[in-house]
Every structure is written in C-alpha cells, then in structure tokens.
Design a protein around this motif. Structure first.
Motif, PDB file in Angstrom:
ATOM      1  N   LEU A 184       0.833  -1.220  -0.042  1.00 20.73           N
ATOM      2  CA  LEU A 184      -0.049   0.147  -0.083  1.00 20.73           C
ATOM      3  C   LEU A 184       0.923   1.135   0.148  1.00 20.73           C
ATOM      4  CD1 LEU A 184      -2.827  -0.618   2.323  1.00 20.73           C
ATOM      5  CD2 LEU A 184      -3.180  -0.292  -0.087  1.00 20.73           C
ATOM      6  N   ASP A 185       1.896   1.291   0.617  1.00 22.89           N
ATOM      7  CA  ASP A 185       2.983   2.305   0.944  1.00 22.89           C
ATOM      8  C   ASP A 185       3.332   2.760  -0.563  1.00 22.89           C
ATOM      9  OD1 ASP A 185       2.026   2.800   3.436  1.00 22.89           O
ATOM     10  OD2 ASP A 185       4.187   1.801   4.252  1.00 22.89           O
ATOM     11  N   GLN A 186       3.779   1.662  -1.249  1.00 26.81           N
ATOM     12  CA  GLN A 186       4.698   1.728  -2.450  1.00 26.81           C
ATOM     13  C   GLN A 186       3.776   2.152  -3.515  1.00 26.81           C
ATOM     14  OE1 GLN A 186       5.867  -2.258  -2.661  1.00 26.81           O
ATOM     15  NE2 GLN A 186       8.145  -1.680  -2.277  1.00 26.81           N
ATOM     16  N   LEU A 187       2.262   1.630  -3.658  1.00 26.64           N
ATOM     17  CA  LEU A 187       1.333   2.255  -4.405  1.00 26.64           C
ATOM     18  C   LEU A 187       1.015   3.652  -4.184  1.00 26.64           C
ATOM     19  CD1 LEU A 187      -1.098  -1.106  -4.240  1.00 26.64           C
ATOM     20  CD2 LEU A 187       0.396  -0.633  -6.193  1.00 26.64           C
ATOM     21  N   ALA A 188       0.810   4.197  -2.967  1.00 25.00           N
ATOM     22  CA  ALA A 188       0.525   5.192  -2.502  1.00 25.00           C
ATOM     23  C   ALA A 188       1.796   6.191  -3.212  1.00 25.00           C
ATOM     24  CB  ALA A 188       0.626   5.663  -1.156  1.00 25.00           C
ATOM     25  N   GLU A 189       2.827   5.858  -3.492  1.00 28.62           N
ATOM     26  CA  GLU A 189       3.812   6.762  -3.989  1.00 28.62           C
ATOM     27  C   GLU A 189       3.975   6.907  -5.418  1.00 28.62           C
ATOM     28  OE1 GLU A 189       7.547   5.196  -2.131  1.00 28.62           O
ATOM     29  OE2 GLU A 189       7.022   5.872  -0.246  1.00 28.62           O
ATOM     30  N   GLU A 229      -8.801   3.262  -3.526  1.00 28.95           N
ATOM     31  CA  GLU A 229      -8.989   4.887  -3.069  1.00 28.95           C
ATOM     32  C   GLU A 229      -7.635   5.300  -3.598  1.00 28.95           C
ATOM     33  OE1 GLU A 229      -8.794   7.618   0.956  1.00 28.95           O
ATOM     34  OE2 GLU A 229      -9.718   5.537   1.165  1.00 28.95           O
ATOM     35  N   LEU A 230      -6.577   4.565  -3.528  1.00 26.26           N
ATOM     36  CA  LEU A 230      -5.243   5.103  -4.107  1.00 26.26           C
ATOM     37  C   LEU A 230      -5.117   5.242  -5.594  1.00 26.26           C
ATOM     38  CD1 LEU A 230      -2.786   3.126  -1.741  1.00 26.26           C
ATOM     39  CD2 LEU A 230      -3.231   5.598  -1.690  1.00 26.26           C
ATOM     40  N   LEU A 231      -5.913   4.229  -6.393  1.00 26.82           N
ATOM     41  CA  LEU A 231      -5.824   4.097  -7.765  1.00 26.82           C
ATOM     42  C   LEU A 231      -7.185   3.684  -8.342  1.00 26.82           C
ATOM     43  CD1 LEU A 231      -2.784   1.612  -7.925  1.00 26.82           C
ATOM     44  CD2 LEU A 231      -2.764   4.068  -8.392  1.00 26.82           C
ATOM     45  N   PRO A 232      -7.958   4.862  -8.469  1.00 24.61           N
ATOM     46  CA  PRO A 232      -9.473   4.535  -8.956  1.00 24.61           C
ATOM     47  C   PRO A 232      -9.518   3.722 -10.117  1.00 24.61           C
ATOM     48  CG  PRO A 232      -8.805   6.969  -8.046  1.00 24.61           C
ATOM     49  CD  PRO A 232      -7.450   6.234  -8.379  1.00 24.61           C
TER      50      PRO A 232
END
Length: 382
Positions: A288-293, A319-322
């Motif tokens: 999740l942290d990597q996807l958020a970046e 939510e991070l990647l709609p």
C-alpha cells in the motif's frame, strides 16, 4: 491486389464491469482510417465481431456501421463469424449485408458453394475467398457429412474434419490466373495465444495443423488468437490479432491490422499497420505504501497487492488507484499449501474452529473477518 486483414473486434466487451464501448469506437475508427489511407481492394474480418452471442443494440450498431464504413472506402468486405459470435444471428443480417455490398457468413451453410466468394478488383485482378466461420466440434462432424466428403467416423479428430471441409472449399484453387485466399476462425498448432481467448476453444482438441491449408493459397487470413503473428505452413498464414487488448493478459500485444499485397503470379508481401491504441491496460505491484507513492498510470489497472489479505484492502487500493479494475493479492504473499500451517481436522470441530484454522493456514489474521463469520453462523443457527 491489396487486402486489409483484421479480426477479433470483440465489440460489447465488458472488462471487470467496465464497458469498452468508447474504446471500441476509437479503435474501429482507427481501422477505418487505415482502410481510407491504404485503399485496399478487399477487407477481411476473420471472426469475433462481437464479444457475446447476445450483443446489445449499441454493439450491433457499432459493428454494422464499421462494416458499412469499410465498404464505403471502395473495398469489398468479407466477414465471418467467430466462436464468440452467434452464427445464426449474423446470418439473419445477410439481407442487410448484401444490400450494402458486404459478404457476411455467420455459420456453415448446407451448400458449400456459399462459402466460396469470387470477385475482381478495379484493376482486373480476379480473386476467390474460401470463407469458413468457426466450427464447434459437434458441427464439424455435421459439416463433413453434409458436404459428402467421406463417411465421418466418431473417433476422428476435429482437425480431420476441418481439413476435409477446407479441402472441399478450396477445390478450385488450382486455377493459375486467380488470387486464392482462405479466411477462417480457428487455432493452428504452434501459434501463440494472446492472453484473452476462450480457453475451451483454443485447447482440448481444437488446435489444427497448418497442413489443413492448401499450398495453392496465396494467403490465409485467420482470426481467433489475439496476438498478431505469422504461422509456418505450406502457404502464407497469419493472425491479424485483435485491434484492442481484450484482457490484461494482452497488455503487451501491439494492436494492428495486416496489409497484404499479392497477385496471381507473385508471392504475398505482408506488413503490419499499427492501430492507435485506446485506453491501455497496465499491471502494477506493490505494498500500500508503494502504491501510494506512484503516480497513477494511464489506463485501466490490474493491481497485485503485496499485503496479507484482510477486510477492506480492496477499498484501500481503489482509493489510491481509482482506475484499478482488478485487484489481487500477489501470489508471493499466499503461503504454499503445507508450509508450516496446521492441517484442520474436521472430526469433532466446530465451523468457527475450522474457519479460524483455514484463515491461519492462508496467513489471514484479520479479526474482522472472523467476527463476520461468527455473525453469519449465528444467523444460520437461529
């Protein structure tokens, strides 16, 4: 003469709940633009015009308009049914197609001559197409019988039947002053799948050797496999591939159409012309942290999450990647069977204990899931 070969449009495709209608409009407009620029004498659409046997009115409008636009470029148009198409429904459109100057063959007809189409280019080159729509295994036997080739034995293979049918349709390919063409919707042994085909119709006896095609054919235009490719055989054999990536397994495919230039006395010259891509399909991986970046990539996404399974994880990723249509736990995060996990013994154990043991064996320690299971058990026990 010049030929434009395309196939596997799959109009009406829905990917993980997402309609591809606008993308199909763009892609087919691109195919039509290529036809206008290249000015082919003949356009061959080698099956799977639709993604489903029951297309929506919108999908039908899009296909009929695309075929009409291709005909208006001045080319003759020959289209056949594929395994995703409803052959009988396509044949019901034949009166419209004939009025529009389009040759449409949805299913195999009783009269084999209906599958042999003759024409002449504006420059005087004579051509003949043997057009074979998709044949299921059970109908392959029937086609052999009704064409009175030889007695069809129950133990004969699908490839035997296809070879006999094609042999009947290409009997006239010996004429020296004509361009001889074959179009069919099938799997040839040795060809590579594109990633989104229907498995039941690419394996389990549906693959045929390239030797079913006659050496007298100038070009064989195939549909069914979504990757553009040449197939080794007794004559030039090619899949045009799909102009639209149908599923995430096809994200590396290059959408294109095939242009063929040939005469009755010269070998076919073949080249690919790219079709402008619609929305690309991409795959991303990470925690999740990597996807958020990461900056959200263009296109529809397949996401492999490097996290342990838990309730609400899908929603956090979306939510991070709609634009994420497919979200999976990375296979590396799922323990292999027997990797230190205690095997649950069914005898004398409650459903709660068995389910808890299963979650532990899968590395799924989320208490919310266990509580939800407890609530369901209580509902059932009432």
């Amino acid at each position: 003469m010049k030929i434009l070969h395309t196939s596997d449009w799959h109009v009406g495709k829905v990917l993980k709940g997402q309609s591809r209608a606008e993308e199909h409009k763009q892609v087919l407009a691109g195919v039509i633009d290529v036809a206008r620029a290249e000015q082919p004498d003949l356009v061959i659409v080698a099956g799977d015009l639709y993604d489903t046997a029951a297309p929506t009115p919108e999908a039908t409008r899009l296909v009929t308009r695309a075929l009409t636009a291709l005909r208006r470029t001045g080319a003759d148009v020959v289209a056949i049914g594929g395994n995703h198409d409803n052959g009988q429904a396509l044949d019901a459109l034949r009166p419209w197609a004939e009025a529009a100057g389009i040759t449409l063959r949805g299913g195999v007809r009783d009269n084999p001559d209906e599958h042999v189409i003759d024409g002449t280019t504006a420059g005087g080159e004579r051509w003949r197409v043997a057009a074979l729509p998709f044949l299921s295994q059970r109908y392959a036997v029937r086609a052999v019988e009704m064409y009175e080739l030889t007695a069809a034995e129950a133990t004969q293979t699908y490839a035997d039947h296809l070879g006999r049918v094609l042999g009947r349709l290409t009997e006239g390919f010996a004429e020296p002053d004509r361009v001889h063409l074959v179009t069919a919707h099938l799997t040839v042994v040795g060809a590579a799948t594109g990633g989104g085909e229907r498995d039941a119709h690419t394996v389990l006896g549906y693959a045929v050797p390239a030797t079913v095609f006659p050496g007298t054919a100038h070009y064989v235009a195939l549909g069914h496999l979504h990757r553009s490719q040449r197939v080794s055989g007794p004559c030039p054999i090619r899949y045009s591939g799909s102009p639209l990536a149908v599923d995430f397994g096809e994200q590396e495919n290059v959408p294109s159409v095939t242009i063929v230039e040939v005469t009755a006395t010269s070998a076919a010259r073949i080249r690919e012309v790219p079709v402008p891509a619609a929305v690309p399909l991409r795959t991303v991986r990470g925690t999740l942290d990597q996807l958020a970046e990461i900056a959200p990539p263009d296109g529809w996404l397949r996401v492999f999450v490097r996290e342990q399974p838990r309730a609400g994880l899908r929603e956090q990723v979306q939510e991070l990647l709609p634009r994420a249509l497919e979200i999976r736990i990375d296979p590396e995060m799922v323990p292999a069977p027997g990797s230190g996990a205690r095997t649950a013994q069914r005898a004398g154990r409650s459903p709660r204990e068995l389910f808890a043991d299963y979650l532990d064996s899968r590395g799924h320690g989320d208490s919310d899931v266990r509580e939800l299971f407890d609530e369901l058990i209580e509902e059932v026990d009432r």
